[in-house]
Scaffold this active site. Sequence first.
Site, mmCIF file in Angstrom:
data_model
loop_
_atom_site.group_PDB
_atom_site.id
_atom_site.type_symbol
_atom_site.label_atom_id
_atom_site.label_comp_id
_atom_site.label_asym_id
_atom_site.label_seq_id
_atom_site.Cartn_x
_atom_site.Cartn_y
_atom_site.Cartn_z
ATOM 1 N N CYS A 132 0.805 -1.224 0.000
ATOM 2 C CA CYS A 132 0.000 0.000 0.000
ATOM 3 C C CYS A 132 0.837 1.272 0.000
ATOM 4 C CB CYS A 132 -0.934 0.019 1.206
ATOM 5 S SG CYS A 132 -1.905 -1.483 1.376
ATOM 6 N N HIS A 149 -9.274 2.326 -2.652
ATOM 7 C CA HIS A 149 -7.887 2.037 -2.294
ATOM 8 C C HIS A 149 -7.240 1.117 -3.338
ATOM 9 C CE1 HIS A 149 -4.332 1.099 -0.177
ATOM 10 N NE2 HIS A 149 -4.799 0.274 0.747
ATOM 11 N N CYS A 207 -0.634 2.841 6.204
ATOM 12 C CA CYS A 207 -0.176 1.575 6.757
ATOM 13 C C CYS A 207 0.080 0.622 5.592
ATOM 14 C CB CYS A 207 -1.196 0.991 7.729
ATOM 15 S SG CYS A 207 -2.834 0.681 7.032
#
EC number: 2.3.1.9
Length: 393
Positions: free
Chosen positions: A88, A349, A378
């Site tokens: 991510c 996302h 994160c």
Amino acid sequence: MTRVVLAAAYRTPIGVFGGAFKDVPAYDLGATLIEHIIKETGLNPSEINEVIIGNVLQAGQGQNPARIAAMKGGLPETVPAFTVNKVCGSGLKSIQLAYQSIVTGENDIVLAGGMENMSQSPMLVNNSRFGFKMGHQSMVDSMVYDGLTDVFNQYHMGITAENLVEQYGISREEQDTFAVNSQQKAVRAQQNGEFDSEIVPVSIPQRKGEPIVVTKDEGVRENVSVEKLSRLRPAFKKDGTVTAGNASGINDGAAMMLVMSEDKAKELNIEPLAVLDGFGSHGVDPAIMGIAPVDAVEKALKRSKKELSDIDVFELNEAFAAQSLAVDRELKLPPEKVNVKGGAIALGHPIGASGARVLVTLLHQLNDEVETGLTSLCIGGGQAIAAVVSKYK
């Protein structure tokens, strides 16, 4: 030390899983932005020293998706490119690598960002290279395993959020309320045209008729309420509280920007949006990966010689409402300054792109009253990355 600036920061709309971008490879989304940035700035493509793009789900795309995006975006073959996978954090890590290459004097201009098409991630048949003697075989979902599974504990990222729920005593109602607030902020921003300056429309050719032009994020929902979200079943644990409604989505999109030395920007008359002040990265127990931004943020602030109170606006990736709430509690963030246009729960996302996406959204909020911003994400596997930027003066 060389001042590193950011300019021409843009993103595509974010598509939902199986939505408008299901037939558009990640490198085409990236190429759309590269082409736009070159056209908008009037930059000679050959002046770009390097292209660095985050991309997590690379299987089946071909060698080095960043190189594909660069050449399809109109850059000459002489401009090198490489692809980054820090899950991510990939998009923001790419920008950090660009920053480092400029500080060391290796580069003057780098195109950096992230891209992802989770809808196109393939199914895998492991151990099939040399055939099967007998019996049933199964497929592995590369999106779930390579993008959303904690390999150390062999469970979904959603369980790491459930672990934080237990550790911090976060209720289901708190999570659902957080998710509704994210959606409401995104709806308001979308209706007011607040994303227009950062989004580059994507044209999708059709077999017949005119192309479809995607201009808005697909995941923003107007009629979301705590009551409606409360009806959803737990997604990852029988007696859990993390649901599809209070977690980020599975999405497709890209985000990109120019990372330059201040001297080169002046030479080429390119107006910077911001100065990169500093980065921070940190690792924690993978089982509670969502709390890692706390220390990453503190490191980024220290390296930027700033205090948390100096920050005017925060763009923190909303992997899960529970994860975001845990970080907010630890850092004691002022809610009115955090994700003021909504976050990943509403917007989406696309994992390899999100690090660049949150920074793009942040950069377009900087003005004379909002001068300093911080962004963080994160990262699956127990990590986080953060960056601090200031309006260019």
